[in-house]
Design a protein around this motif. Structure first.
Motif, PDB file in Angstrom:
ATOM      1  N   THR A   9       0.836  -1.195   0.000  1.00 63.41           N
ATOM      2  CA  THR A   9       0.000   0.000   0.000  1.00 63.41           C
ATOM      3  C   THR A   9       0.871   1.247   0.000  1.00 63.41           C
ATOM      4  OG1 THR A   9      -0.109   0.199   2.399  1.00 63.41           O
ATOM      5  CG2 THR A   9      -1.770  -1.224   1.328  1.00 63.41           C
ATOM      6  N   LEU A  10       0.265   2.354  -0.350  1.00 66.19           N
ATOM      7  CA  LEU A  10       0.972   3.631  -0.355  1.00 66.19           C
ATOM      8  C   LEU A  10       1.459   3.971   1.048  1.00 66.19           C
ATOM      9  CD1 LEU A  10       1.913   6.134  -1.894  1.00 66.19           C
ATOM     10  CD2 LEU A  10      -0.361   7.123  -1.530  1.00 66.19           C
ATOM     11  N   ASP A  11       0.619   3.735   2.042  1.00 67.77           N
ATOM     12  CA  ASP A  11       1.022   4.015   3.429  1.00 67.77           C
ATOM     13  C   ASP A  11       2.225   3.171   3.844  1.00 67.77           C
ATOM     14  OD1 ASP A  11      -0.943   5.917   3.760  1.00 67.77           O
ATOM     15  OD2 ASP A  11      -2.378   4.523   4.679  1.00 67.77           O
ATOM     16  N   GLU A  12       2.244   1.918   3.424  1.00 70.13           N
ATOM     17  CA  GLU A  12       3.389   1.054   3.744  1.00 70.13           C
ATOM     18  C   GLU A  12       4.658   1.533   3.052  1.00 70.13           C
ATOM     19  OE1 GLU A  12       1.123  -3.210   4.467  1.00 70.13           O
ATOM     20  OE2 GLU A  12       1.632  -2.605   2.425  1.00 70.13           O
ATOM     21  N   LEU A  13       4.514   2.021   1.838  1.00 67.75           N
ATOM     22  CA  LEU A  13       5.662   2.539   1.091  1.00 67.75           C
ATOM     23  C   LEU A  13       6.210   3.796   1.761  1.00 67.75           C
ATOM     24  CD1 LEU A  13       7.194   1.720  -1.466  1.00 67.75           C
ATOM     25  CD2 LEU A  13       5.745   3.302  -2.748  1.00 67.75           C
ATOM     26  N   ILE A  14       5.318   4.669   2.192  1.00 72.54           N
ATOM     27  CA  ILE A  14       5.736   5.890   2.898  1.00 72.54           C
ATOM     28  C   ILE A  14       6.406   5.529   4.230  1.00 72.54           C
ATOM     29  CG2 ILE A  14       4.883   7.971   4.053  1.00 72.54           C
ATOM     30  CD1 ILE A  14       2.769   8.134   1.772  1.00 72.54           C
ATOM     31  N   ALA A  15       5.834   4.564   4.931  1.00 70.98           N
ATOM     32  CA  ALA A  15       6.426   4.129   6.205  1.00 70.98           C
ATOM     33  C   ALA A  15       7.818   3.538   5.987  1.00 70.98           C
ATOM     34  CB  ALA A  15       5.510   3.106   6.885  1.00 70.98           C
ATOM     35  N   GLN A  16       7.981   2.773   4.918  1.00 64.92           N
ATOM     36  CA  GLN A  16       9.290   2.188   4.603  1.00 64.92           C
ATOM     37  C   GLN A  16      10.309   3.285   4.286  1.00 64.92           C
ATOM     38  OE1 GLN A  16      10.086  -0.971   4.987  1.00 64.92           O
ATOM     39  NE2 GLN A  16      12.146  -0.815   4.211  1.00 64.92           N
ATOM     40  N   THR A 125      18.138   1.899  -1.857  1.00 60.96           N
ATOM     41  CA  THR A 125      16.753   1.462  -1.649  1.00 60.96           C
ATOM     42  C   THR A 125      15.851   2.658  -1.371  1.00 60.96           C
ATOM     43  OG1 THR A 125      17.542  -0.645  -0.772  1.00 60.96           O
ATOM     44  CG2 THR A 125      15.267  -0.045  -0.277  1.00 60.96           C
ATOM     45  N   TYR A 126      16.333   3.581  -0.538  1.00 65.27           N
ATOM     46  CA  TYR A 126      15.557   4.786  -0.218  1.00 65.27           C
ATOM     47  C   TYR A 126      15.278   5.588  -1.492  1.00 65.27           C
ATOM     48  CZ  TYR A 126      14.394   9.381   1.657  1.00 65.27           C
ATOM     49  OH  TYR A 126      13.767  10.585   1.918  1.00 65.27           O
ATOM     50  N   ASN A 127      16.296   5.759  -2.325  1.00 67.21           N
ATOM     51  CA  ASN A 127      16.122   6.522  -3.567  1.00 67.21           C
ATOM     52  C   ASN A 127      15.122   5.844  -4.503  1.00 67.21           C
ATOM     53  OD1 ASN A 127      17.856   8.600  -2.819  1.00 67.21           O
ATOM     54  ND2 ASN A 127      19.650   7.571  -3.659  1.00 67.21           N
ATOM     55  N   GLN A 128      15.129   4.515  -4.541  1.00 63.98           N
ATOM     56  CA  GLN A 128      14.160   3.789  -5.366  1.00 63.98           C
ATOM     57  C   GLN A 128      12.735   4.047  -4.872  1.00 63.98           C
ATOM     58  OE1 GLN A 128      15.451  -0.282  -5.197  1.00 63.98           O
ATOM     59  NE2 GLN A 128      17.141   0.041  -6.629  1.00 63.98           N
ATOM     60  N   ILE A 129      12.560   4.014  -3.570  1.00 63.18           N
ATOM     61  CA  ILE A 129      11.223   4.257  -2.998  1.00 63.18           C
ATOM     62  C   ILE A 129      10.783   5.693  -3.270  1.00 63.18           C
ATOM     63  CG2 ILE A 129       9.929   4.454  -0.827  1.00 63.18           C
ATOM     64  CD1 ILE A 129      11.514   2.011   0.168  1.00 63.18           C
ATOM     65  N   LEU A 133       7.463   6.927  -5.207  1.00 68.70           N
ATOM     66  CA  LEU A 133       6.520   7.882  -4.629  1.00 68.70           C
ATOM     67  C   LEU A 133       6.349   9.107  -5.533  1.00 68.70           C
ATOM     68  CD1 LEU A 133       7.548   7.687  -0.858  1.00 68.70           C
ATOM     69  CD2 LEU A 133       5.425   6.840  -1.905  1.00 68.70           C
ATOM     70  N   ASN A 134       7.428   9.561  -6.133  1.00 71.61           N
ATOM     71  CA  ASN A 134       7.336  10.695  -7.063  1.00 71.61           C
ATOM     72  C   ASN A 134       6.494  10.331  -8.288  1.00 71.61           C
ATOM     73  OD1 ASN A 134       8.822  12.491  -5.496  1.00 71.61           O
ATOM     74  ND2 ASN A 134      10.763  11.944  -6.449  1.00 71.61           N
ATOM     75  N   GLN A 135       6.665   9.124  -8.798  1.00 72.07           N
ATOM     76  CA  GLN A 135       5.865   8.679  -9.950  1.00 72.07           C
ATOM     77  C   GLN A 135       4.387   8.610  -9.582  1.00 72.07           C
ATOM     78  OE1 GLN A 135       7.544   4.958 -11.269  1.00 72.07           O
ATOM     79  NE2 GLN A 135       9.546   5.872 -11.720  1.00 72.07           N
ATOM     80  N   ILE A 136       4.088   8.126  -8.391  1.00 72.45           N
ATOM     81  CA  ILE A 136       2.693   8.058  -7.932  1.00 72.45           C
ATOM     82  C   ILE A 136       2.114   9.464  -7.827  1.00 72.45           C
ATOM     83  CG2 ILE A 136       1.224   7.485  -5.952  1.00 72.45           C
ATOM     84  CD1 ILE A 136       3.119   5.064  -5.479  1.00 72.45           C
ATOM     85  N   GLN A 137       2.906  10.366  -7.273  1.00 71.51           N
ATOM     86  CA  GLN A 137       2.439  11.748  -7.119  1.00 71.51           C
ATOM     87  C   GLN A 137       2.198  12.397  -8.480  1.00 71.51           C
ATOM     88  OE1 GLN A 137       5.228  14.375  -5.175  1.00 71.51           O
ATOM     89  NE2 GLN A 137       3.598  15.739  -4.487  1.00 71.51           N
ATOM     90  N   GLN A 138       3.099  12.174  -9.429  1.00 68.36           N
ATOM     91  CA  GLN A 138       2.935  12.743 -10.767  1.00 68.36           C
ATOM     92  C   GLN A 138       1.718  12.148 -11.464  1.00 68.36           C
ATOM     93  OE1 GLN A 138       6.700  11.976 -12.608  1.00 68.36           O
ATOM     94  NE2 GLN A 138       7.761  13.592 -11.461  1.00 68.36           N
ATOM     95  N   ALA A 139       1.488  10.848 -11.308  1.00 70.22           N
ATOM     96  CA  ALA A 139       0.319  10.207 -11.918  1.00 70.22           C
ATOM     97  C   ALA A 139      -0.967  10.762 -11.318  1.00 70.22           C
ATOM     98  CB  ALA A 139       0.396   8.693 -11.736  1.00 70.22           C
TER      99      ALA A 139
END
Length: 147
Positions: A9-16, A125-129, A133-139
């Motif tokens: 989920t998006l929340d899990e990705l942000i938490a990671q 790994t942080y940069n990949q996440i 997140l940037n791609q999700i925000q742009q979409a």
């Protein structure tokens, strides 16, 4: 994506991302401490070399940050007390002290290299996440503009 489909989920990705950021900060603090230890060992070795040269007077720092110096005279330059680790110290001759310090420096340098490798992996790994997140925000922004 739902959890049941093997996604995240998006929340899990942000938490990671948040966890990795804190982990990276911790690794960087530890890295700085290791580098300070290496610098301290180099300073100790320089002091021993000064003692070996027959100089019986030396400026020494009274505190860790170097705010106060004192001139110390009458140094007997044949033995020093070296920290061995934990709460153990040994009084040894100057050449043995240099060997002990060299060994400690090698150990710390190895630990610093291992830590640097871990830091690079975590940053990657942080940069990949962050990219995801940037791609999700742009979409999401494109979808809002399309509405």
């Amino acid at each position: 994506m739902s959890q049941g489909q093997g996604g995240i989920t998006l929340d899990e990705l942000i938490a990671q991302a948040d966890y990795l950021k804190r982990y990276i900060d911790s690794l960087q603090r530890t890295q700085l401490e290791l580098l300070e230890s290496i610098n301290s060992i180099d300073s100790a070795k320089q002091a021993i070399e000064t003692m070996k040269s027959g100089n019986k007077e030396m400026l020494v720092f009274i505190d860790r940050k170097g705010y106060l110096l004192a001139k110390v005279g009458g140094i007997i330059g044949d033995k020093v007390t070296v920290h061995l680790g934990l709460s153990y110290y040994a009084e040894v001759d100057l050449d043995s002290a240099i060997k002990i310090l060299d060994k400690r420096k090698d150990e710390i340098s190895k630990a610093a290299q291992d830590l640097n490798n871990e830091l690079q992996k975590a940053a990657s790994t942080y940069n990949q996440i962050v990219d995801i997140l940037n791609q999700i925000q742009q979409a999401a922004a494109r979808r809002q503009q399309g509405e």
